[in-house]
Design an enzyme around this catalytic site. Structure first.
Site, PDB file in Angstrom:
ATOM      1  N   ALA A 106       0.848  -1.201   0.000  1.00  0.00           N
ATOM      2  CA  ALA A 106       0.000   0.000   0.000  1.00  0.00           C
ATOM      3  C   ALA A 106       0.882   1.249   0.000  1.00  0.00           C
ATOM      4  O   ALA A 106       0.798   2.099   0.903  1.00  0.00           O
ATOM      5  CB  ALA A 106      -1.002  -0.009   1.145  1.00  0.00           C
ATOM      6  N   HIS A 107       1.747   1.308  -0.977  1.00  0.00           N
ATOM      7  CA  HIS A 107       2.595   2.479  -1.181  1.00  0.00           C
ATOM      8  C   HIS A 107       3.219   2.384  -2.579  1.00  0.00           C
ATOM      9  O   HIS A 107       3.100   1.357  -3.257  1.00  0.00           O
ATOM     10  CB  HIS A 107       3.695   2.557  -0.107  1.00  0.00           C
ATOM     11  CG  HIS A 107       4.566   1.356  -0.057  1.00  0.00           C
ATOM     12  ND1 HIS A 107       4.526   0.438   0.969  1.00  0.00           N
ATOM     13  CD2 HIS A 107       5.488   0.882  -0.922  1.00  0.00           C
ATOM     14  CE1 HIS A 107       5.395  -0.525   0.732  1.00  0.00           C
ATOM     15  NE2 HIS A 107       5.987  -0.283  -0.421  1.00  0.00           N
ATOM     16  N   ALA A 108       3.857   3.462  -2.980  1.00  0.00           N
ATOM     17  CA  ALA A 108       4.644   3.471  -4.226  1.00  0.00           C
ATOM     18  C   ALA A 108       6.033   3.984  -3.879  1.00  0.00           C
ATOM     19  O   ALA A 108       6.245   4.573  -2.821  1.00  0.00           O
ATOM     20  CB  ALA A 108       3.982   4.372  -5.267  1.00  0.00           C
TER      21      ALA A 108
ATOM     22  N   ARG B 192       1.540  -0.523  -5.068  1.00  0.00           N
ATOM     23  CA  ARG B 192       1.419  -1.969  -4.956  1.00  0.00           C
ATOM     24  C   ARG B 192       0.800  -2.365  -3.625  1.00  0.00           C
ATOM     25  O   ARG B 192       1.077  -1.750  -2.596  1.00  0.00           O
ATOM     26  CB  ARG B 192       2.756  -2.693  -5.164  1.00  0.00           C
ATOM     27  CG  ARG B 192       3.648  -2.925  -3.954  1.00  0.00           C
ATOM     28  CD  ARG B 192       4.266  -1.670  -3.418  1.00  0.00           C
ATOM     29  NE  ARG B 192       4.889  -0.875  -4.449  1.00  0.00           N
ATOM     30  CZ  ARG B 192       6.135  -1.064  -4.869  1.00  0.00           C
ATOM     31  NH1 ARG B 192       6.869  -1.981  -4.314  1.00  0.00           N
ATOM     32  NH2 ARG B 192       6.638  -0.266  -5.775  1.00  0.00           N
TER      33      ARG B 192
ATOM     34  N   ILE C   1       5.805   6.855  -1.262  1.00  0.00           N
ATOM     35  CA  ILE C   1       4.543   7.607  -1.256  1.00  0.00           C
ATOM     36  C   ILE C   1       3.546   6.673  -0.592  1.00  0.00           C
ATOM     37  O   ILE C   1       3.188   5.631  -1.146  1.00  0.00           O
ATOM     38  CB  ILE C   1       4.075   7.970  -2.685  1.00  0.00           C
ATOM     39  CG1 ILE C   1       5.162   8.741  -3.433  1.00  0.00           C
ATOM     40  CG2 ILE C   1       2.785   8.786  -2.624  1.00  0.00           C
ATOM     41  CD1 ILE C   1       4.848   8.993  -4.909  1.00  0.00           C
TER      42      ILE C   1
END
Ligand code: T46
Length: 137
Positions: free
Chosen positions: A54-56, A101, A126
């Protein structure tokens, strides 16, 4: 990588040496992965139903491998979502920068091995989805 898409991510087959005593897979910089590996980490003992990610990343390139068990990776470029199931220790998912993702559906005993292009830097993450969508505009 503001303009990267989920189609820039790909599953590669890494080499596998088989013998009657079992298998070995070897991963070498450039030969196997298209970046220099500067960090390796792995996720394990993940409770059933739990999600990770749960981030990029802004710059980080990664190769994700289900070293044991299986899990799904939901790739999202802000426009298109694509789910990749990893369940073989000789398959690696290359994730380019700029892709949100989420990892879920971990099997019991799953191990997610990650080869990463850079050392840990929280500023490269992010973690807010709205911020990610702004970044991709
Ligand atoms: C990714 C997925 C697949 C560090 O101190 N150093 C590190 O190298 C890493 C990777 C993490 N950490 C710390 C930061 C957090 O306090 O470990 C804690 C858990 O990290 P995070 O919440 O980012 O874990 P995941 O499983 O959601 O994500 C990790 C990676 O961070 C990320 O790059 O793509 O695995």
């Amino acid at each position: 990588m503001k303009y990267s898409t989920v189609y820039d991510c790909s599953v590669i087959e890494v080499d596998k040496h088989h013998s009657e005593a079992g298998n070995i897979t070897v991963i070498e910089n450039i030969e196997t992965v298209p970046f220099e590996t500067n960090r390796v980490y792995y996720l394990y003992d993940i409770p059933g139903g739990e999600e990770r990610g749960a981030h990029a990343h802004r710059e980080l390139k990664q190769l994700l491998i289900a070293a044991s068990g299986s899990f799904d990776v939901v790739l999202n470029d802000g426009n298109v979502r694509r789910t990749v199931s990893l369940n073989r220790p000789y398959h690696g998912l290359l994730i380019v920068p700029g892709i949100w993702r989420e990892l879920n559906n971990f099997s019991s005993g799953a191990v997610c091995l990650v080869l990463a292009s850079h050392k840990y830097d929280e500023k490269d993450y992010i973690r807010n989805y709205e911020e990610f969508l702004e970044y991709k505009k």
